[in-house]
Design a protein around this motif. Sequence first.
Motif, PDB file in Angstrom:
ATOM      1  N   GLY A 266      90.754  60.478  41.403  1.00 45.34           N
ATOM      2  CA  GLY A 266      91.629  61.239  42.274  1.00 45.34           C
ATOM      3  C   GLY A 266      91.389  60.955  43.742  1.00 45.34           C
ATOM      4  N   SER A 267      90.166  60.591  44.084  1.00 46.86           N
ATOM      5  CA  SER A 267      89.825  60.332  45.486  1.00 46.86           C
ATOM      6  C   SER A 267      90.526  59.111  46.055  1.00 46.86           C
ATOM      7  CB  SER A 267      88.306  60.168  45.630  1.00 46.86           C
ATOM      8  OG  SER A 267      87.840  59.108  44.806  1.00 46.86           O
ATOM      9  N   ASP A 268      91.090  58.243  45.201  1.00 51.24           N
ATOM     10  CA  ASP A 268      91.827  57.085  45.710  1.00 51.24           C
ATOM     11  C   ASP A 268      93.267  57.434  46.088  1.00 51.24           C
ATOM     12  OD1 ASP A 268      90.022  54.954  45.854  1.00 51.24           O
ATOM     13  OD2 ASP A 268      90.140  54.584  43.696  1.00 51.24           O
ATOM     14  N   PHE A 269      93.749  58.590  45.672  1.00 51.20           N
ATOM     15  CA  PHE A 269      95.145  58.941  45.951  1.00 51.20           C
ATOM     16  C   PHE A 269      95.410  59.144  47.441  1.00 51.20           C
ATOM     17  CE2 PHE A 269      95.144  59.066  41.520  1.00 51.20           C
ATOM     18  CZ  PHE A 269      96.425  59.257  41.019  1.00 51.20           C
ATOM     19  N   PRO A 270      94.553  59.841  48.193  1.00 47.61           N
ATOM     20  CA  PRO A 270      94.801  59.945  49.641  1.00 47.61           C
ATOM     21  C   PRO A 270      94.843  58.592  50.333  1.00 47.61           C
ATOM     22  CG  PRO A 270      93.210  61.596  48.956  1.00 47.61           C
ATOM     23  CD  PRO A 270      93.402  60.672  47.782  1.00 47.61           C
ATOM     24  N   ARG A 271      94.038  57.646  49.880  1.00 48.89           N
ATOM     25  CA  ARG A 271      94.059  56.308  50.462  1.00 48.89           C
ATOM     26  C   ARG A 271      95.401  55.626  50.199  1.00 48.89           C
ATOM     27  NH1 ARG A 271      90.966  53.232  47.541  1.00 48.89           N
ATOM     28  NH2 ARG A 271      90.995  51.594  49.113  1.00 48.89           N
ATOM     29  N   LEU A 272      95.911  55.786  48.975  1.00 45.96           N
ATOM     30  CA  LEU A 272      97.190  55.188  48.609  1.00 45.96           C
ATOM     31  C   LEU A 272      98.316  55.774  49.459  1.00 45.96           C
ATOM     32  CD1 LEU A 272      97.921  53.219  46.104  1.00 45.96           C
ATOM     33  CD2 LEU A 272      98.973  55.253  45.140  1.00 45.96           C
ATOM     34  N   ILE A 273      98.325  57.098  49.566  1.00 43.25           N
ATOM     35  CA  ILE A 273      99.368  57.775  50.342  1.00 43.25           C
ATOM     36  C   ILE A 273      99.212  57.469  51.828  1.00 43.25           C
ATOM     37  CG2 ILE A 273     100.297  60.040  50.975  1.00 43.25           C
ATOM     38  CD1 ILE A 273      99.101  60.910  48.124  1.00 43.25           C
ATOM     39  N   GLY A 274      97.960  57.431  52.300  1.00 45.15           N
ATOM     40  CA  GLY A 274      97.719  57.086  53.688  1.00 45.15           C
ATOM     41  C   GLY A 274      98.232  55.706  54.041  1.00 45.15           C
ATOM     42  N   ALA A 275      98.054  54.735  53.135  1.00 42.06           N
ATOM     43  CA  ALA A 275      98.554  53.379  53.375  1.00 42.06           C
ATOM     44  C   ALA A 275     100.079  53.355  53.396  1.00 42.06           C
ATOM     45  CB  ALA A 275      98.020  52.434  52.302  1.00 42.06           C
ATOM     46  N   LEU A 276     100.714  54.121  52.527  1.00 43.26           N
ATOM     47  CA  LEU A 276     102.177  54.187  52.503  1.00 43.26           C
ATOM     48  C   LEU A 276     102.719  54.649  53.843  1.00 43.26           C
ATOM     49  CD1 LEU A 276     104.684  53.997  50.485  1.00 43.26           C
ATOM     50  CD2 LEU A 276     104.482  56.489  50.331  1.00 43.26           C
ATOM     51  N   ILE A 277     102.064  55.670  54.426  1.00 44.41           N
ATOM     52  CA  ILE A 277     102.541  56.236  55.678  1.00 44.41           C
ATOM     53  C   ILE A 277     102.138  55.368  56.868  1.00 44.41           C
ATOM     54  CG2 ILE A 277     102.499  58.269  57.160  1.00 44.41           C
ATOM     55  CD1 ILE A 277     103.813  58.640  54.372  1.00 44.41           C
ATOM     56  N   SER A 278     100.865  55.017  56.958  1.00 50.41           N
ATOM     57  CA  SER A 278     100.376  54.315  58.147  1.00 50.41           C
ATOM     58  C   SER A 278     100.936  52.910  58.259  1.00 50.41           C
ATOM     59  CB  SER A 278      98.845  54.273  58.141  1.00 50.41           C
ATOM     60  OG  SER A 278      98.365  53.499  57.054  1.00 50.41           O
TER      61      SER A 278
ATOM     62  N   TYR B  48     102.150  37.247  53.320  1.00 52.66           N
ATOM     63  CA  TYR B  48     102.317  38.175  54.429  1.00 52.66           C
ATOM     64  C   TYR B  48     102.127  39.610  53.989  1.00 52.66           C
ATOM     65  CZ  TYR B  48     107.128  38.327  52.585  1.00 52.66           C
ATOM     66  OH  TYR B  48     108.225  38.419  51.774  1.00 52.66           O
ATOM     67  N   PHE B  49     101.571  39.784  52.785  1.00 51.50           N
ATOM     68  CA  PHE B  49     101.165  41.108  52.348  1.00 51.50           C
ATOM     69  C   PHE B  49      99.677  41.282  52.616  1.00 51.50           C
ATOM     70  CE2 PHE B  49     105.191  41.705  50.920  1.00 51.50           C
ATOM     71  CZ  PHE B  49     105.577  40.977  49.813  1.00 51.50           C
ATOM     72  N   GLN B  50      99.166  42.473  52.418  1.00 46.81           N
ATOM     73  CA  GLN B  50      97.766  42.750  52.678  1.00 46.81           C
ATOM     74  C   GLN B  50      97.120  43.400  51.470  1.00 46.81           C
ATOM     75  OE1 GLN B  50      98.281  45.355  55.994  1.00 46.81           O
ATOM     76  NE2 GLN B  50      98.180  43.709  57.496  1.00 46.81           N
ATOM     77  N   ILE B  51      95.881  42.972  51.194  1.00 49.16           N
ATOM     78  CA  ILE B  51      95.044  43.696  50.253  1.00 49.16           C
ATOM     79  C   ILE B  51      93.996  44.404  51.076  1.00 49.16           C
ATOM     80  CG2 ILE B  51      93.473  43.561  48.303  1.00 49.16           C
ATOM     81  CD1 ILE B  51      94.844  41.171  47.318  1.00 49.16           C
ATOM     82  N   SER B  52      94.057  45.710  51.076  1.00 50.18           N
ATOM     83  CA  SER B  52      93.138  46.479  51.907  1.00 50.18           C
ATOM     84  C   SER B  52      91.842  46.731  51.152  1.00 50.18           C
ATOM     85  CB  SER B  52      93.759  47.831  52.276  1.00 50.18           C
ATOM     86  OG  SER B  52      94.980  47.643  52.958  1.00 50.18           O
ATOM     87  N   PRO B  53      90.704  46.703  51.843  1.00 48.07           N
ATOM     88  CA  PRO B  53      89.445  47.086  51.213  1.00 48.07           C
ATOM     89  C   PRO B  53      89.426  48.588  50.979  1.00 48.07           C
ATOM     90  CG  PRO B  53      89.129  46.748  53.538  1.00 48.07           C
ATOM     91  CD  PRO B  53      90.551  46.365  53.253  1.00 48.07           C
ATOM     92  N   ARG B  54      88.296  49.094  50.515  1.00 46.39           N
ATOM     93  CA  ARG B  54      88.210  50.504  50.184  1.00 46.39           C
ATOM     94  C   ARG B  54      87.628  51.281  51.369  1.00 46.39           C
ATOM     95  NH1 ARG B  54      85.949  49.645  45.366  1.00 46.39           N
ATOM     96  NH2 ARG B  54      87.725  49.616  44.024  1.00 46.39           N
ATOM     97  N   PRO B  55      88.485  51.693  52.343  1.00 45.37           N
ATOM     98  CA  PRO B  55      87.963  52.436  53.478  1.00 45.37           C
ATOM     99  C   PRO B  55      87.691  53.872  53.108  1.00 45.37           C
ATOM    100  CG  PRO B  55      90.338  52.315  53.633  1.00 45.37           C
ATOM    101  CD  PRO B  55      89.931  51.542  52.389  1.00 45.37           C
ATOM    102  N   ALA B  56      87.119  54.612  54.061  1.00 49.73           N
ATOM    103  CA  ALA B  56      86.902  56.037  53.848  1.00 49.73           C
ATOM    104  C   ALA B  56      88.245  56.741  53.706  1.00 49.73           C
ATOM    105  CB  ALA B  56      86.127  56.629  55.024  1.00 49.73           C
ATOM    106  N   THR B  57      88.257  57.904  53.041  1.00 47.09           N
ATOM    107  CA  THR B  57      89.469  58.696  52.915  1.00 47.09           C
ATOM    108  C   THR B  57      90.003  59.026  54.300  1.00 47.09           C
ATOM    109  OG1 THR B  57      88.686  59.665  50.865  1.00 47.09           O
ATOM    110  CG2 THR B  57      90.405  60.871  52.028  1.00 47.09           C
TER     111      THR B  57
END
Length: 281
Positions: A121-133, A6-15
Amino acid sequence: MAQLGYFQISPRPATPPEDSVTLRHLAIVMPAYNEAEGIRGFVDEIRASVASLADVVSFHVADDRSTDGTAAVFDDVDDVTVEVQPLNRGHGPTALAAYRAGLAADPDALVHVDGDGQFHGSDFPRLIGALISEDADVVHGVRDGRTDPWYRKVLTGAVGVLIASAAGRRVPDVNTPLRAYRPEALRTLIDAVPTDASVPHVHFSLAEARAGFVVRYLRVASIPRRGVSTTGTMWGRGAGVALPPKRLRLFVRSALGEAWQLSLRPSAPLRRIRRPEPVAR
């Protein structure tokens, strides 16, 4: 989006769009040992990538008694605090010290990453975005294309099998050093793990799975360590290293004993961890 239990592995979306995440304070924490060659450039790259996501971004480096001047690299940088550890104790205790330094700054979110700079460094916004969204407690960066020696990959896989057996489900990249946490979730884990633990991320991953933390997994690129010297890593730099160093073999033996005592045995203290009540946001 692939599913794993019931967890998710997200693909690499745009920032995510710059206005999609707004934090009061984001803390980036790093354990480091002899990373003077590459750590400042890595911090600069992260800063540029996350600057629009928070009103304040602070960096907290725990230096494990480096011998190459790592501690002095940020003497003229205002948003980076370096705490030199009283003793050289290895990655686990230094990572825990970095976590504690970041929590002391009272952030809204905290990201841990090793100072060797094996991520973009460009993967950090994706990580933080997933935490919030996703309203998650923690997001793990699952490494694609690891360039570590073969024996480190085998070790990670073996530990993953062990943790999956104990947790009742698979945890991808169980020891990943790239993690974004909600502070309240992290404090629960930090308070339960001794300050000298050698494999805190293994304990964290198992406790998160057992205790019902909301965990999300995000695929990120793994790149070679920044810097040309070999002095910043304990276990060897490249895939061409033939055999595991003796130091690693001794470490694995000790870490397995620690995992049994703290997380795996029936009366292990980390079995008592429970997910904290979510903080209203």
